[in-house]
Design an enzyme around this catalytic site. Sequence first.
Site, PDB file in Angstrom:
ATOM      1  N   SER A 152       0.863  -1.174   0.000  1.00  0.00           N
ATOM      2  CA  SER A 152       0.000   0.000   0.000  1.00  0.00           C
ATOM      3  C   SER A 152       0.898   1.222   0.000  1.00  0.00           C
ATOM      4  O   SER A 152       2.085   1.138   0.367  1.00  0.00           O
ATOM      5  CB  SER A 152      -0.892  -0.011   1.249  1.00  0.00           C
ATOM      6  OG  SER A 152      -1.448   1.267   1.513  1.00  0.00           O
ATOM      7  N   TYR A 165      -1.545  -0.815  10.693  1.00  0.00           N
ATOM      8  CA  TYR A 165      -1.672  -1.048   9.252  1.00  0.00           C
ATOM      9  C   TYR A 165      -0.407  -0.592   8.541  1.00  0.00           C
ATOM     10  O   TYR A 165       0.162  -1.308   7.708  1.00  0.00           O
ATOM     11  CB  TYR A 165      -2.894  -0.295   8.728  1.00  0.00           C
ATOM     12  CG  TYR A 165      -3.117  -0.417   7.240  1.00  0.00           C
ATOM     13  CD1 TYR A 165      -3.705  -1.553   6.695  1.00  0.00           C
ATOM     14  CD2 TYR A 165      -2.754   0.613   6.370  1.00  0.00           C
ATOM     15  CE1 TYR A 165      -3.920  -1.667   5.327  1.00  0.00           C
ATOM     16  CE2 TYR A 165      -2.960   0.509   5.015  1.00  0.00           C
ATOM     17  CZ  TYR A 165      -3.546  -0.629   4.497  1.00  0.00           C
ATOM     18  OH  TYR A 165      -3.743  -0.742   3.142  1.00  0.00           O
TER      19      TYR A 165
END
Length: 313
Positions: A152, A165
């Site tokens: 990501s 995350y």
Amino acid sequence: MADKQWLQDGKWAGRVAFITGAVTGIGLGVAQAFADAGMRLALSYRNEDDKARTAEWFAEKGYEQPLFAKLDVTDRERFAEVAQQVVDHFGEVHVLVNNAGVSVFGPTDEASYDDYDWIMGVNFGGVVNGLVSFLPKIKASEGRRHVVNVASMAAFLPGPQAGIYTASKFAVRGLTESLRYNLAPHGIGCSLCCPALTRTNAWASATKRPDSFKDSGFAPTREGELEQFGTAFEEGMDPYEVGTKILAGMTEQKGLILTHPEHGPDFEEMHEKIMAALPDEEAPAGRLKIEQLRRDAMKAAEEGLVVQLDDLT
């Protein structure tokens, strides 16, 4: 949309790919792009309805049906079974795409052990399990082969609600950038893909939390809060476009695949901060020599040479 000429160039036709989290979102976009390039597919899934919709897409296209494998990527025993199942079905496996992940957010200072264990277990542990299960089988196969770990933009850009995350994506980034040097001598390509905002339902991950990780330190989301957050994803890139860019990056043997063009200002600011943080002083000759040996070893590894510890001193 990326130029799709390479979809028809035949370089990946007939190659067998295994993709995790492949019946929704980016995973499905990758599967569709791979299918359009003539690849044969094994796809992991969790939800039967999503699997059925994916099977219907392949049927409507007249493509070979994928081998579907129900899989929780944190289940190492099942992952090993699936890897063997793929080889038993196709004979070889050439491409691994570790895509499955969860997008769960909350203030890191309030996080519990369960928050860490769940998010890291899926986003980083799932990648580890894919590599351990599939790399021996990819090494034993022949021809064009590749590993893609989907992280990501959070692998570069932290945020106040995304501590765990972000940590999981930083970990995938570091692992993949190192793994590339290990796989090059085997003739296996390796790419880190860092997508940004994509039109998926990743925002709903928090609603799918397993009971085994139920003790969260994050406050329950307010009514409608997740749905409001999800409206941002409607502005995202089409998952199929992400898939075509991943395939193009594989074809070009890119170590880093960035799919979204809007983060130039972030990288410029990051570069300026890093350079400004370097001490303005001379380094001693011995340290300079060691760092140059490291740089030389990295170049040699990328060119396919096996680097040993002795090469670093």
